[in-house]
Write a protein that holds these residues in place. Structure first.
Motif, mmCIF file in Angstrom:
data_model
loop_
_atom_site.group_PDB
_atom_site.id
_atom_site.type_symbol
_atom_site.label_atom_id
_atom_site.label_comp_id
_atom_site.label_asym_id
_atom_site.label_seq_id
_atom_site.Cartn_x
_atom_site.Cartn_y
_atom_site.Cartn_z
ATOM 1 N N GLY A 110 0.811 -1.211 0.000
ATOM 2 C CA GLY A 110 0.000 0.000 0.000
ATOM 3 C C GLY A 110 0.844 1.260 0.000
ATOM 4 O O GLY A 110 2.077 1.221 -0.068
ATOM 5 N N TRP A 111 0.161 2.391 0.055
ATOM 6 C CA TRP A 111 0.828 3.686 0.135
ATOM 7 C C TRP A 111 1.232 3.961 1.579
ATOM 8 O O TRP A 111 0.424 3.816 2.501
ATOM 9 C CB TRP A 111 -0.102 4.803 -0.329
ATOM 10 N N THR A 112 2.478 4.359 1.812
ATOM 11 C CA THR A 112 2.936 4.689 3.163
ATOM 12 C C THR A 112 2.509 6.099 3.527
ATOM 13 O O THR A 112 2.814 7.054 2.817
ATOM 14 C CB THR A 112 4.459 4.566 3.275
ATOM 15 N N VAL A 113 1.794 6.214 4.637
ATOM 16 C CA VAL A 113 1.268 7.504 5.090
ATOM 17 C C VAL A 113 1.868 7.819 6.452
ATOM 18 O O VAL A 113 1.710 7.044 7.409
ATOM 19 C CB VAL A 113 -0.265 7.477 5.189
ATOM 20 N N GLU A 114 2.581 8.933 6.548
ATOM 21 C CA GLU A 114 3.130 9.389 7.820
ATOM 22 C C GLU A 114 2.073 10.201 8.566
ATOM 23 O O GLU A 114 1.427 11.072 7.980
ATOM 24 C CB GLU A 114 4.369 10.264 7.595
ATOM 25 N N LEU A 115 1.892 9.910 9.846
ATOM 26 C CA LEU A 115 0.934 10.637 10.669
ATOM 27 C C LEU A 115 1.682 11.716 11.448
ATOM 28 O O LEU A 115 2.346 11.440 12.444
ATOM 29 C CB LEU A 115 0.216 9.670 11.615
ATOM 30 N N ASP A 116 1.570 12.956 10.974
ATOM 31 C CA ASP A 116 2.364 14.047 11.546
ATOM 32 C C ASP A 116 2.074 14.275 13.023
ATOM 33 O O ASP A 116 2.962 14.694 13.775
ATOM 34 C CB ASP A 116 2.101 15.343 10.773
ATOM 35 N N HIS A 117 0.832 14.043 13.444
ATOM 36 C CA HIS A 117 0.468 14.340 14.832
ATOM 37 C C HIS A 117 0.892 13.236 15.796
ATOM 38 O O HIS A 117 0.746 13.399 17.010
ATOM 39 C CB HIS A 117 -1.040 14.577 14.937
ATOM 40 N N MET A 118 1.405 12.110 15.261
ATOM 41 C CA MET A 118 1.923 11.033 16.106
ATOM 42 C C MET A 118 3.348 10.746 15.666
ATOM 43 O O MET A 118 3.571 10.064 14.663
ATOM 44 C CB MET A 118 1.046 9.783 15.994
ATOM 45 N N THR A 119 4.296 11.279 16.374
ATOM 46 C CA THR A 119 5.698 11.200 15.989
ATOM 47 C C THR A 119 6.140 9.753 15.807
ATOM 48 O O THR A 119 5.920 8.899 16.672
ATOM 49 C CB THR A 119 6.580 11.871 17.056
ATOM 50 N N GLY A 120 6.736 9.487 14.647
ATOM 51 C CA GLY A 120 7.265 8.167 14.374
ATOM 52 C C GLY A 120 6.235 7.134 13.981
ATOM 53 O O GLY A 120 6.553 5.952 13.876
ATOM 54 N N CYS A 121 4.995 7.561 13.742
ATOM 55 C CA CYS A 121 3.928 6.626 13.411
ATOM 56 C C CYS A 121 3.581 6.737 11.935
ATOM 57 O O CYS A 121 3.418 7.841 11.401
ATOM 58 C CB CYS A 121 2.687 6.906 14.254
ATOM 59 N N SER A 122 3.486 5.605 11.261
ATOM 60 C CA SER A 122 3.071 5.569 9.864
ATOM 61 C C SER A 122 2.224 4.333 9.644
ATOM 62 O O SER A 122 2.195 3.419 10.478
ATOM 63 C CB SER A 122 4.280 5.566 8.928
ATOM 64 N N LEU A 123 1.520 4.306 8.528
ATOM 65 C CA LEU A 123 0.713 3.134 8.198
ATOM 66 C C LEU A 123 0.716 2.937 6.691
ATOM 67 O O LEU A 123 1.058 3.842 5.929
ATOM 68 C CB LEU A 123 -0.712 3.277 8.737
ATOM 69 N N ALA A 124 0.342 1.732 6.271
ATOM 70 C CA ALA A 124 0.235 1.415 4.854
ATOM 71 C C ALA A 124 -1.243 1.370 4.492
ATOM 72 O O ALA A 124 -2.007 0.599 5.082
ATOM 73 C CB ALA A 124 0.908 0.087 4.548
ATOM 74 N N LEU A 125 -1.646 2.196 3.537
ATOM 75 C CA LEU A 125 -3.040 2.287 3.122
ATOM 76 C C LEU A 125 -3.161 1.718 1.715
ATOM 77 O O LEU A 125 -2.651 2.290 0.749
ATOM 78 C CB LEU A 125 -3.502 3.744 3.153
ATOM 79 N N ALA A 126 -3.827 0.561 1.604
ATOM 80 C CA ALA A 126 -3.950 -0.114 0.317
ATOM 81 C C ALA A 126 -5.224 0.262 -0.422
ATOM 82 O O ALA A 126 -5.280 0.152 -1.647
ATOM 83 C CB ALA A 126 -3.896 -1.630 0.515
ATOM 84 N N SER A 127 -6.245 0.681 0.305
ATOM 85 C CA SER A 127 -7.498 1.103 -0.319
ATOM 86 C C SER A 127 -8.317 1.855 0.715
ATOM 87 O O SER A 127 -8.054 1.784 1.918
ATOM 88 C CB SER A 127 -8.298 -0.101 -0.838
#
Length: 220
Positions: A110-127
């Motif tokens: 999926g697309w890697t999305v960085e969560l700016d409001h949670m330092t060091g947190c990201s997720l993979a969004l496939a749909s």
């Protein structure tokens, strides 16, 4: 259903709280003057009439709609669908932080999305869609009281929720956006229950910094 937790008829309450101008005009050094008169009630959507045949909406007198909590997500959904319809293999559309992913992804996970409001947190969004609602950025002083732009429809005042942010993943960005506001207003525990009930996932951050997520649905 969200049972009125998400309510777009909060315009008068927002203005009474001081959010009656572009946020760029707010100053950290100059509190917004207190508004005269009692705090207006949030009228709710009960009197709104939707005519699907002529695609028209009739509002009761003195009812105005604030579509800031739903418009960006809907726009992201529409743009993504148009791009796929025009021949794109896959897209990630970002409109003001509200995301919609459709089609083939940039990577197998999926697309890697960085969560700016949670330092060091990201997720993979496939749909699907992703949106965040928070009380940590658009804040100001209203007289001697702190205020923000997330209004509690029950009180007509800036919410005193125990959550400071809600990031939601749902099938569409418009759903993620509305659920993020509802989850934020509900607080961490009730907010997680709302997400699970609507087949959504996400992360709520409480004011003490603790992260809350539905079981087995979101890797913190």
């Amino acid at each position: 259903m969200l049972n009125g937790v998400f309510d777009p008829t909060i315009v008068a309450a927002l203005e009474h709280a001081g959010y009656d101008r572009p946020f760029a005009e707010f100053s950290d050094d100059s509190p917004v003057p207190s508004s005269p008169g009692p705090r207006p009630l949030v009228p709710g959507c009960g009197g709104i009439v939707i005519d699907r045949i002529v695609r028209a909406i009739t509002l009761p007198a003195n009812v105005r709609l604030d579509l800031g909590g739903i418009g960006k997500g809907l726009a992201a959904d529409l743009v993504a669908a148009d791009l796929i319809g025009a021949g794109a293999d896959g897209v990630l559309v970002n409109i003001g932080g509200d995301l919609r992913v459709m089609g083939t992804c940039a990577t197998p996970t999926g697309w890697t999305v960085e969560l700016d409001h949670m330092t060091g947190c990201s997720l993979a969004l496939a749909s699907g869609g992703l949106a965040t609602s928070a009380i940590t950025k658009r804040r100001w002083m209203r007289g001697t009281e702190p205020a923000h732009h997330v209004i509690d429809p029950e009180t007509g005042a800036p919410a005193t929720t125990s959550a400071e942010s809600a990031t939601v993943i749902a099938s569409r960005a418009v759903d993620a956006e509305t659920l993020a506001t509802a989850a934020l207003l509900s607080g961490p525990e009730r907010g997680i229950e709302r997400l699970s009930a609507h087949g959504a996932s996400g992360v709520l951050v409480s004011r003490d910094g603790e992260r809350h997520a539905p079981p087995h649905r979101c890797d913190r």
